[in-house]
Design a protein around this motif. Structure first.
Motif, short mmCIF file in Angstrom:
data_model
loop_
_atom_site.label_atom_id
_atom_site.label_comp_id
_atom_site.label_asym_id
_atom_site.label_seq_id
_atom_site.Cartn_x
_atom_site.Cartn_y
_atom_site.Cartn_z
N SER A 27 -4.90 -8.57 -3.35
CA SER A 27 -5.25 -7.52 -2.19
C SER A 27 -4.07 -6.52 -2.26
N ALA A 28 -3.50 -5.98 -3.45
CA ALA A 28 -2.36 -5.04 -3.23
C ALA A 28 -2.64 -3.86 -3.09
N LYS A 29 -2.07 -3.03 -2.20
CA LYS A 29 -2.16 -1.71 -1.97
C LYS A 29 -0.86 -1.00 -1.84
N ALA A 30 -0.72 -0.09 -2.61
CA ALA A 30 0.45 0.93 -2.59
C ALA A 30 0.33 1.66 -1.36
N ILE A 31 1.40 2.17 -0.58
CA ILE A 31 1.03 3.00 0.57
C ILE A 31 2.35 4.02 0.75
N GLY A 32 2.20 5.08 1.44
CA GLY A 32 2.93 6.18 1.67
C GLY A 32 3.49 6.81 0.34
N ASP A 33 4.70 6.72 0.10
CA ASP A 33 5.10 7.38 -1.17
C ASP A 33 5.21 6.34 -2.07
N GLY A 34 4.79 5.17 -2.16
CA GLY A 34 4.55 4.22 -3.00
C GLY A 34 5.79 3.22 -3.16
N ALA A 35 6.91 3.48 -2.42
CA ALA A 35 7.92 2.61 -2.25
C ALA A 35 7.56 1.14 -1.70
N ARG A 36 6.55 1.36 -0.82
CA ARG A 36 6.18 0.07 -0.21
C ARG A 36 4.67 -0.36 -0.66
N ALA A 37 4.30 -1.35 -0.61
CA ALA A 37 3.05 -1.99 -0.82
C ALA A 37 2.73 -3.03 -0.11
N ARG A 617 -2.20 2.61 -6.73
CA ARG A 617 -1.07 3.74 -6.95
C ARG A 617 -0.83 4.69 -5.87
N ALA A 618 0.37 4.88 -5.41
CA ALA A 618 0.18 5.86 -4.29
C ALA A 618 1.48 6.64 -4.54
N GLY A 619 1.65 7.97 -4.21
CA GLY A 619 3.17 8.53 -4.60
C GLY A 619 3.62 8.42 -6.02
N ARG A 620 5.08 7.80 -5.70
CA ARG A 620 5.66 7.44 -6.75
C ARG A 620 5.80 6.08 -7.48
N GLY A 621 4.78 5.26 -6.57
CA GLY A 621 4.90 3.77 -6.49
C GLY A 621 3.70 3.37 -7.48
N LEU A 622 3.57 2.03 -7.81
CA LEU A 622 2.44 1.54 -8.70
C LEU A 622 2.55 -0.14 -8.42
N VAL A 623 1.32 -0.66 -8.08
CA VAL A 623 1.46 -2.25 -8.31
C VAL A 623 0.34 -2.74 -9.19
N VAL A 624 0.77 -3.25 -10.28
CA VAL A 624 -0.14 -3.76 -11.29
C VAL A 624 -0.32 -5.40 -10.92
N THR A 625 -1.68 -5.62 -11.03
CA THR A 625 -1.96 -7.15 -10.73
C THR A 625 -2.69 -7.47 -12.15
N GLY A 626 -2.53 -8.79 -12.53
CA GLY A 626 -3.18 -9.18 -13.81
C GLY A 626 -2.64 -10.42 -14.10
N ARG A 627 -3.44 -10.98 -15.25
CA ARG A 627 -3.16 -12.09 -15.89
C ARG A 627 -3.33 -11.91 -17.55
N SER A 628 -2.59 -12.87 -18.22
CA SER A 628 -2.67 -12.65 -19.89
C SER A 628 -2.89 -14.15 -20.15
#
Length: 959
Positions: A27-37, A617-628
């Motif tokens: 349940s990730a959520k990038a917040i603000g300028d993306g430097a925090r999640a 995605r938010a601002g300059r940040g991104l959180v990618v979640t997944g499996r392979s």
């Protein structure tokens, strides 16, 4: 632990770890300028209680994980929570099995977060520098038994400006105006809830760096009124003018609109508040704590018990993935809320036969071919006094042609734009995108149609920040689920859009499955074949669905960690040319990739290795979640780009890896960004404490039969006594139905298959026609004919096995499945007994008239004869193979009536079968003991059915 021991322990461990998800970040959520999640995670592999965490990357690359709120710190008995029935129902719809903090809501800048634990509402406030956080209970003095109208607290959502919280009790819509922290009443404090959590909690150390350039809460300025809505109530002339608007979409006309508004006074009671704006109050009566008020309610008497407010009706949550029943305006000065009356729906009863003293629980269920709940939407402007307390609202019923378009599929409200609605007709083959006017009237922006049905694509419709309209399109001519901007398709043919994650003026971030044979960007193939150097691939024309030239497209293969667009707004995980050159052929329906599309059709992959991914995605940040397929853990990666102007002095703490251009999403290597680059990109892997099964699936992928069915074949592990068997019984393990697929590049999909393989089976999972990811024509092959097509493709799989798998013993074929897979399993032994020789059918929808409206009517339409043709009840006399039926009495999705009716028909036909009823079990089989024993009971049944008793004995001896 050996593989053999891990296999033996698998059923128990799978149950205890909630399918190996406990301890994993989610349940990730990038917040603000993306430097925090923000994200959720429990403490360990068998800990069900999830806490709220924050990932933070400093401008110098320093990294830390900060524990924001721990349920065990806030409540003495966090593990023994008493969840309200309405919340349990929401969790069932969302397939949520955790405890503690299972969802949260953050304000626009990400400094304030609200959530519930054990029915209590909490607020976490993060310091502007991101160094610490504090948490307290909201409205503790008012949310008591003395105010039953304020409970239970369901679906709390904080306003974008962070000053208010809105939630529903099911009968009342309640607003809490948040007091300043220092002014909050002492009654709001709960134990150590106000404590400052240690900066190094959870193993992270050091400072977070310059994480939030905004500082404070930000957001809209406080206002005594809702200016956006004030014009709506200025005069009757304005309302009449709006009613006469030629673009208004409510075909029922002004008279029906007036009747709808009149209905508010009958079925919805507006509640008085502490005061109205402008009224005088006794200063002694003023509270410095959180201000709680019921904004709106539905009738409390028994006649109105079927009314609910602020909740999504059953089919919205179960089938549309819409779980919200109210929405804030971007300026925090207005709301849209849903009310619905379920009285038209049939009354069903869920009972526990094991305890006859407990009365059956009545509930409304939208059964196929019967009526749905009546759904209404209301637009309300909010008023606040000088202290920021809610003191009134101006409500307008939203009007559209509800008779023609009874489903509310989506509600979106973008800053600077009118609210958007997506409404569908009952058959789901027509929809309208509507703009909501301040009067509550609506105007049609786009209309779509399809002969079979229209797919719902999460995240659409939406506005770009500059006001262009983004919609989804089932382009049948191109056989592609595409995106359009102001009515023109811009995503390329052959790239199936599954979900929109973020919309910007420069591009759209989406989850996509590629269909290679349709891919109009086939220049990528040339790039892969020739080993071309990095650079843009030429754009190729294609024909649009209307015969006109479609938008041009290309794949961006520039080796750069930054997407096209400003360096401070977009980030990229890897150079796509390097990331996809070796794996291009595997980026197909089995891979859910995160892709950014610009509006010329240019595609930039954010994920390199084929897998199943999502992102925030938010601002300059991104959180990618997944499996392979290359590791047992789900990965969650936080990436931030920094420009040279962002650099600050070095900070203490862990340092996030600098991204190299060729680094893939799940890569562990660390490299330097190109020297010529004006930006630095930092990557941090968020810790994962989940257990792993202790073995790697021995799974191979093939395409079988005339329809090139994507198929996964799992063989016994090297340590299994069956590893070198000349022949192995075949176990078909499909879902096989519309809207889902099981053959994907995620190792976790095949753990249970490996357990079955090591019991002596060749396990085969095949995605037939109607499953997702291969284009709208493929999806619609099953329209009005699910039974025949779904079974035909499983038969095709079995018949093609002999050509690719010499171990397959086609004289011993069994099938197991749950839900649609259970339907298919029962169907197989009834209608194809010469191909499938035994089956275990879990929670099978045997009679489609007993399933819900939105799912079933999408695929079978409204003709009762079609339902009779697709039912398997009448096939009962055909049974001549062993069949086990499994069903939970508490299943409120596929009710136990399905299995009971089939069992009754089998009994009437004199056909022996096995029935396994599960007391207290829902559609999720959420009991640890049941989940563990279900596997072994099905195994032993199939051993007996297929004459495998000797092999069963070898396993029981520890082989």
């Amino acid at each position: 632990m050996s593989v053999s021991q891990a296999i033996r322990e698998f059923p128990r461990l799978k149950a205890r770890t909630l399918r190996f998800t406990c301890g994993a970040p989610r349940s990730a959520k990038a917040i603000g300028d993306g430097a925090r999640a923000l994200f959720l995670r429990s403490d360990g592999p068998e800990d069900l209680v999830t806490a709220l965490w924050m990932s933070a990357i400093g401008s110098d690359g320093s990294y830390r994980e900060l524990l924001l709120a721990d349920p065990r710190e806030l409540l003495a008995d966090a593990e023994g929570e008493d969840v309200p029935p309405e919340e349990l129902a929401r969790r069932e719809r969302a397939r949520e099995g955790g405890r503690g903090i299972v969802s949260y809501s953050a304000d626009a800048v990400g400094n304030r977060v609200v959530f519930t634990i054990d029915g209590r509402l909490f607020l976490t406030e993060i310091d502007p520098d991101g160094q610490n956080a504090r948490t307290r209970q909201l409205g503790a003095g008012d949310l008591t038994e003395e105010h039953p109208e304020y409970a239970p607290v369901l679906n709390p959502r904080i306003s974008p400006d962070g000053r208010h919280v809105l939630y529903t009790t099911g009968k009342h819509l309640v607003i809490i105006d948040i007091a300043d922290w220092d002014d909050a009443d002492e009654a709001d404090d709960v134990g150590d809830a106000d404590k400052m959590y240690a900066a190094d909690r959870g193993g992270a150390a050091g400072a977070a760096g310059n994480l939030d350039a905004d500082g404070g809460r930000g957001g809209a300025e406080e206002s005594a009124g809702a200016a956006e809505f004030s014009a709506a109530g200025e005069s009757d002339d304005a309302a009449h003018a709006a009613d006469a608007d030629a673009d208004a979409s409510d075909d029922a006309g002004a008279a029906d609109y007036a009747a709808n508004m009149a209905a508010i006074s009958h079925a919805h009671a507006a509640y008085s508040h502490v005061h109205r704006c402008g009224e005088e109050e006794d200063e002694d009566a003023l509270s410095t704590g959180d201000h709680v008020a019921a904004l709106w309610g539905v009738g409390d008497d028994e006649e109105d018990d079927t009314w609910r407010i602020g909740l999504a009706e059953f089919v919205a949550g179960e089938e549309m993935d819409r779980y919200d029943g109210f929405w804030w305006s971007p300026d925090s000065d207005g709301i849209i809320f849903e009310t619905f009356d379920s009285a038209p729906e049939p009354v069903w009863h869920i009972s526990d036969p094991a305890d006859p003293e407990i009365p059956a629980t009545p509930r409304r269920y939208p059964r196929a071919l019967t009526r749905n709940a009546d759904v209404y939407l209301t637009l309300a402007g909010l008023s606040f006094d000088g202290r920021g307390h809610s003191c009134g609202l101006d409500a307008r019923r939203i009007a559209w042609d509800r008779k023609a378009y009874e489903y509310v599929a989506a509600v979106r409200w973008t800053a600077g734009q009118r609210p958007l609605l997506l409404v569908q007709n009952r058959r789901q083959n027509r929809d309208q995108v509507l703009a909501v006017e301040p009067t509550g009237m609506t105007s049609v922006l786009e209309e779509h149609a399809n002969e079979q049905w229209l797919d719902l694509i999460p995240g659409t419709p939406a506005y770009t920040p500059d006001g262009r309209l983004l919609c989804a399109s089932n382009d049948m001519a191109a056989d592609t689920n595409r995106l359009t901007i102001d009515g023109v398709a811009f995503t390329p043919a052959g790239w199936q859009v599954r979900e929109v994650l973020d919309v910007r003026d420069e591009n759209v971030l989406a989850v996509v499955q590629r269909t290679p044979e349709l891919d109009e960007l086939h220049a990528v193939h040339e790039l892969a074949a020739e080993g071309a150097s990095a650079g843009s691939v030429g754009m190729l024309d294609s024909a649009g669905s209307d015969g006109s030239a479609a938008s041009l497209g290309s794949v961006n293969s520039a080796v750069s960690p930054v997407l096209s667009g400003s360096a401070d707004s977009d980030v990229s995980l890897a150079g796509p040319a390097d990331a996809w050159r070796e794996s291009l052929a595997e980026h197909d329906a089995r891979s859910f990739d995160v892709i950014a599309f610009d509006y010329d059709g240019r595609a930039t992959p954010f994920t390199g290795e084929p897998g199943v991914y999502t992102a925030s995605r938010a601002g300059r940040g991104l959180v990618v979640t997944g499996r392979s397929m290359h590791g047992p853990h789900a990965t969650m990666t936080h990436i931030v780009t920094q420009t040279a102007a962002d650099d600050t002095d070095a900070l203490d703490g862990k340092t996030a890896a600098t991204l190299s251009a060729a680094t893939q999403a799940t890569a562990k290597t660390v490299g330097k960004a190109p020297a010529a680059s004006a930006v630095k990109s930092f990557r941090a892997a968020i810790e994962n404490h989940a257990a792993t099964p202790g073995f790697t699936p021995n799974t191979a992928f093939v395409q079988l039969g005339e329809h090139r069915l994507f198929t996964a074949i799992t063989r016994p592990s090297a340590e299994s006594p069956y590893a070198h068997a000349d022949k192995l019984p075949v176990l078909l393990k499909p879902y096989g139905g519309p809207g889902f697929q099981q053959v994907a590049f995620s190792e976790s999909y095949y753990w249970e298959s490996q357990w079955w393989a090591d019991q002596g089976f060749l396990v085969v999972t095949s995605d037939g026609r109607g499953t997702t990811g291969r284009g709208p024509r493929w999806d619609r092959e099953i329209f009005e004919n699910m039974k025949e097509i779904s079974l035909a493709d499983q038969i095709e799989t079995v018949q093609a096995l002999a050509d690719v798998e010499p171990q397959a013993d086609l004289d011993k074929v069994a099938m197991i499945g749950w839900s649609y897979g259970g339907y298919l399993s029962a169907l197989a032994v009834l209608d194809a007994p010469d191909v499938v020789h035994a089956a275990c059918a879990g929670a099978p929808p045997t009679d489609w008239t007993l399933y819900d409206t939105h799912y079933t009517e999408r695929y079978l339409g409204l003709d009762p004869a079609v339902y009779e043709r697709n039912s398997i009840i009448a096939d009962a006399p055909k049974l001549r193979r062993p069949l086990m039926l499994i069903h939970g009495f508490a299943d409120d999705n596929v009710t136990i009536a399905h299995s009971l009716r089939l069992s009754q028909a089998l009994m009437a036909a004199g056909r022996p079968h096995t029935y396994l009823p599960l007391t207290g079990i829902t559609h999720m089989t959420n009991d640890e003991t049941v989940a563990e024993n279900l596997l072994t009971l099905q195994r032993d049944f199939l051993y007996n059915a297929l004459g495998m008793n000797a092999r069963s004995a070898r396993l029981s001896e520890g082989c």
